[in-house]
Design a protein around this motif. Structure first.
Motif, PDB file in Angstrom:
ATOM      1  N   LEU A 113       0.810  -1.212   0.000  1.00 59.64           N
ATOM      2  CA  LEU A 113       0.000   0.000   0.000  1.00 59.64           C
ATOM      3  C   LEU A 113       0.848   1.269   0.000  1.00 59.64           C
ATOM      4  CD1 LEU A 113      -2.688  -1.115   2.629  1.00 59.64           C
ATOM      5  CD2 LEU A 113      -2.753  -1.353   0.132  1.00 59.64           C
ATOM      6  N   GLY A 114       2.168   1.095  -0.071  1.00 60.54           N
ATOM      7  CA  GLY A 114       3.052   2.263  -0.128  1.00 60.54           C
ATOM      8  C   GLY A 114       3.391   2.852   1.224  1.00 60.54           C
ATOM      9  N   ILE A 115       3.286   2.049   2.295  1.00 59.44           N
ATOM     10  CA  ILE A 115       3.584   2.518   3.654  1.00 59.44           C
ATOM     11  C   ILE A 115       4.616   1.583   4.258  1.00 59.44           C
ATOM     12  CG2 ILE A 115       2.628   3.029   5.940  1.00 59.44           C
ATOM     13  CD1 ILE A 115      -0.121   3.302   4.573  1.00 59.44           C
ATOM     14  N   ASP A 116       5.586   2.148   4.978  1.00 55.48           N
ATOM     15  CA  ASP A 116       6.600   1.337   5.653  1.00 55.48           C
ATOM     16  C   ASP A 116       6.326   1.291   7.152  1.00 55.48           C
ATOM     17  OD1 ASP A 116       8.329   0.342   3.646  1.00 55.48           O
ATOM     18  OD2 ASP A 116       9.145   2.350   3.357  1.00 55.48           O
ATOM     19  N   ALA A 117       6.894   0.268   7.800  1.00 54.97           N
ATOM     20  CA  ALA A 117       6.789   0.143   9.251  1.00 54.97           C
ATOM     21  C   ALA A 117       8.128  -0.336   9.788  1.00 54.97           C
ATOM     22  CB  ALA A 117       5.679  -0.836   9.629  1.00 54.97           C
ATOM     23  N   VAL A 118       8.459   0.088  11.017  1.00 57.75           N
ATOM     24  CA  VAL A 118       9.723  -0.308  11.633  1.00 57.75           C
ATOM     25  C   VAL A 118       9.581  -0.275  13.155  1.00 57.75           C
ATOM     26  CG1 VAL A 118      10.594   2.086  11.527  1.00 57.75           C
ATOM     27  CG2 VAL A 118      12.212   0.189  11.814  1.00 57.75           C
ATOM     28  N   ALA A 119      10.211  -1.260  13.807  1.00 60.77           N
ATOM     29  CA  ALA A 119      10.324  -1.279  15.264  1.00 60.77           C
ATOM     30  C   ALA A 119      11.785  -1.062  15.634  1.00 60.77           C
ATOM     31  CB  ALA A 119       9.836  -2.609  15.822  1.00 60.77           C
ATOM     32  N   PHE A 120      12.035  -0.068  16.464  1.00 61.46           N
ATOM     33  CA  PHE A 120      13.384   0.176  16.979  1.00 61.46           C
ATOM     34  C   PHE A 120      13.529  -0.586  18.293  1.00 61.46           C
ATOM     35  CE2 PHE A 120      12.565   3.944  14.347  1.00 61.46           C
ATOM     36  CZ  PHE A 120      13.698   3.948  13.557  1.00 61.46           C
ATOM     37  N   GLU A 121      14.424  -1.561  18.306  1.00 66.02           N
ATOM     38  CA  GLU A 121      14.594  -2.408  19.494  1.00 66.02           C
ATOM     39  C   GLU A 121      15.815  -1.911  20.256  1.00 66.02           C
ATOM     40  OE1 GLU A 121      12.332  -6.351  17.933  1.00 66.02           O
ATOM     41  OE2 GLU A 121      14.390  -6.099  17.232  1.00 66.02           O
ATOM     42  N   LEU A 122      15.540  -1.122  21.284  1.00 67.64           N
ATOM     43  CA  LEU A 122      16.558  -0.361  21.991  1.00 67.64           C
ATOM     44  C   LEU A 122      17.176  -1.141  23.152  1.00 67.64           C
ATOM     45  CD1 LEU A 122      15.270   1.842  20.287  1.00 67.64           C
ATOM     46  CD2 LEU A 122      15.190   3.299  22.318  1.00 67.64           C
ATOM     47  N   GLY A 123      18.451  -0.863  23.368  1.00 71.82           N
ATOM     48  CA  GLY A 123      19.118  -1.336  24.566  1.00 71.82           C
ATOM     49  C   GLY A 123      18.894  -0.364  25.710  1.00 71.82           C
ATOM     50  N   LYS A 178      21.779   0.193   3.103  1.00 76.74           N
ATOM     51  CA  LYS A 178      21.325  -0.844   4.027  1.00 76.74           C
ATOM     52  C   LYS A 178      19.951  -1.411   3.690  1.00 76.74           C
ATOM     53  CE  LYS A 178      23.857   0.692   8.166  1.00 76.74           C
ATOM     54  NZ  LYS A 178      24.659   1.762   7.579  1.00 76.74           N
ATOM     55  N   GLY A 179      19.215  -0.742   2.797  1.00 73.90           N
ATOM     56  CA  GLY A 179      17.850  -1.160   2.534  1.00 73.90           C
ATOM     57  C   GLY A 179      16.938  -0.764   3.680  1.00 73.90           C
ATOM     58  N   TRP A 180      15.687  -1.225   3.622  1.00 68.41           N
ATOM     59  CA  TRP A 180      14.738  -0.936   4.706  1.00 68.41           C
ATOM     60  C   TRP A 180      14.647  -2.161   5.603  1.00 68.41           C
ATOM     61  CZ3 TRP A 180      12.616   3.346   6.495  1.00 68.41           C
ATOM     62  CH2 TRP A 180      11.641   3.220   7.494  1.00 68.41           C
ATOM     63  N   SER A 181      14.754  -1.948   6.908  1.00 68.16           N
ATOM     64  CA  SER A 181      14.646  -3.035   7.879  1.00 68.16           C
ATOM     65  C   SER A 181      13.431  -2.805   8.767  1.00 68.16           C
ATOM     66  CB  SER A 181      15.904  -3.122   8.745  1.00 68.16           C
ATOM     67  OG  SER A 181      17.038  -3.405   7.950  1.00 68.16           O
ATOM     68  N   VAL A 182      12.642  -3.854   8.985  1.00 64.33           N
ATOM     69  CA  VAL A 182      11.450  -3.719   9.808  1.00 64.33           C
ATOM     70  C   VAL A 182      11.784  -3.768  11.293  1.00 64.33           C
ATOM     71  CG1 VAL A 182      10.889  -6.192   9.838  1.00 64.33           C
ATOM     72  CG2 VAL A 182       9.063  -4.505  10.095  1.00 64.33           C
ATOM     73  N   ARG A 183      12.925  -4.358  11.638  1.00 63.44           N
ATOM     74  CA  ARG A 183      13.392  -4.378  13.026  1.00 63.44           C
ATOM     75  C   ARG A 183      14.815  -3.841  13.049  1.00 63.44           C
ATOM     76  NH1 ARG A 183      10.801  -9.936  15.571  1.00 63.44           N
ATOM     77  NH2 ARG A 183      11.541  -9.010  17.512  1.00 63.44           N
ATOM     78  N   VAL A 184      15.012  -2.711  13.723  1.00 63.76           N
ATOM     79  CA  VAL A 184      16.322  -2.070  13.788  1.00 63.76           C
ATOM     80  C   VAL A 184      16.783  -2.056  15.238  1.00 63.76           C
ATOM     81  CG1 VAL A 184      17.601   0.074  13.437  1.00 63.76           C
ATOM     82  CG2 VAL A 184      15.879  -0.635  11.766  1.00 63.76           C
ATOM     83  N   VAL A 185      17.907  -2.691  15.488  1.00 61.19           N
ATOM     84  CA  VAL A 185      18.463  -2.772  16.839  1.00 61.19           C
ATOM     85  C   VAL A 185      19.384  -1.584  17.080  1.00 61.19           C
ATOM     86  CG1 VAL A 185      19.921  -4.145  18.388  1.00 61.19           C
ATOM     87  CG2 VAL A 185      18.293  -5.288  16.854  1.00 61.19           C
TER      88      VAL A 185
END
Length: 323
Positions: free
Chosen positions: A180-190, A264-271
């Motif tokens: 649908l042309g929308i991105d999503a991402v979760a930032f998994e923080l320390g 890097k491309g798009w990542s859905v989970r970014v640590v």
């Protein structure tokens, strides 16, 4: 010609990472709708420093429920005419044993960390879908998650469970929204030295839970275990919580402004965080060892005559890289 400023909607902006995000986004010339509880009082100095054309404030309790959040999303959309990035940052944490946590305590944890962001995202998505059809900017729905989604700590079991639910939700959400042309991402923080582990009275105080779990476990069966965990963090807070709030905010903004997407491309989970990266890497290595030890048992439960394994369309559907 320079690109027009992006419009950000950010929750949980009165302190910590949320406040750092607002300041960094504003410093880069974008527009921000900052939301949170007692927002006018807590961001009064920013209100003075930035014009109404760049910064808007919206009172919001992320646990307010579906109808309230839907109304708030519609109100936010009207402030600047659209939103390009919805950043679900609000969150709470506390320490308590799994046995002693009340139903109200667990419900509040999930209401703020999981159900609220889910409902707010649902409220924004019709607007974002329509915006994606006419905008040159690909909208993003982002979430502040935690490395404990991968590596639960004792006495933070409910917090870890709420963040694990959030990260799994975002991974699936990305696969639904990408066409649908929308991105999503979760930032998994320390770990960062913020007030996250020190819940405000309105979060847990009324439920009988003091900050850092100093309540029912005193003198109880779990006193020693909780004391050891607290002692570990208090003995070396900089070592066990190495994250810098400002650096975390900069990294999140860099990802959301797609400044590393070409390489890097798009990542859905970014640590984010050396501790998070190290702990999750170790967890993945350990999980591969466990899977290897139990492979024969796992494959032995299939029906007779089936090929087994994961392949084809199903392999693509569950992939974190292709989703």
């Amino acid at each position: 010609m320079s690109a027009p400023p992006l419009v950000w909607f950010i929750t949980g902006t009165t302190a910590g990472i949320g406040l750092a995000l607002v300041k960094h986004v504003l410093s880069r010339g974008d527009k921000v709708i900052a939301s949170g509880r007692k927002i006018e009082e807590r961001l009064a100095s920013l209100r003075v420093a930035y014009p109404a054309e760049q910064l808007a404030l919206l009172e919001l309790d992320i646990a307010a429920g579906r109808s309230v959040l839907a109304a708030k999303a519609a109100e936010a959309w009207e402030m600047f005419g659209h939103v390009d990035i919805v950043l679900n940052n609000a969150g709470i944490s506390a320490m308590c044993s799994a046995e002693e946590a009340s139903e109200e305590y667990v419900s509040r944890m999930f209401a703020v960390n999981f159900h609220g962001p889910l409902l707010l995202t649902q409220a924004f998505l019709p607007f974002l879908r329509a915006h994606a059809e006419v905008s040159s900017v690909r909208p993003i729905v982002a979430f502040t998650s935690s490395s404990t989604a991968w590596t639960p700590l004792p006495f933070m079991t409910h917090y870890a469970a709420s963040k694990a639910a959030l990260s799994a939700y975002v991974e699936g959400l990305r696969k639904e929204l990408k066409p649908l042309g929308i991105d999503a991402v979760a930032f998994e923080l320390g770990g960062c030295l913020t007030s996250l582990g020190q819940p405000r009275e309105q979060d847990f105080g009324s439920l009988g839970h003091k900050p850092m779990g100093l309540d029912k476990t005193e003198g109880g069966a779990y006193e020693q275990g909780l004391g050891e965990l607290r002692g570990m963090f208090m003995a070396d807070p900089m070592g066990y919580m190495p994250g810098d709030v400002e650096q975390v905010a900069r990294a999140m903004v860099r990802v959301l402004k797609r400044e590393d997407e070409e390489t890097k491309g798009w990542s859905v989970r970014v640590v984010l965080g050396s501790d998070a990266h190290g702990a999750i890497t170790r967890k993945c290595e350990e999980m591969l060892e466990v899977l290897g030890n139990w492979r024969e048992t796992a494959w032995g439960t299939d029906r007779e005559g089936v090929e087994g394994g994961v392949k084809g369309d199903f392999a693509r559907a569950v992939s974190i890289l292709e989703g």
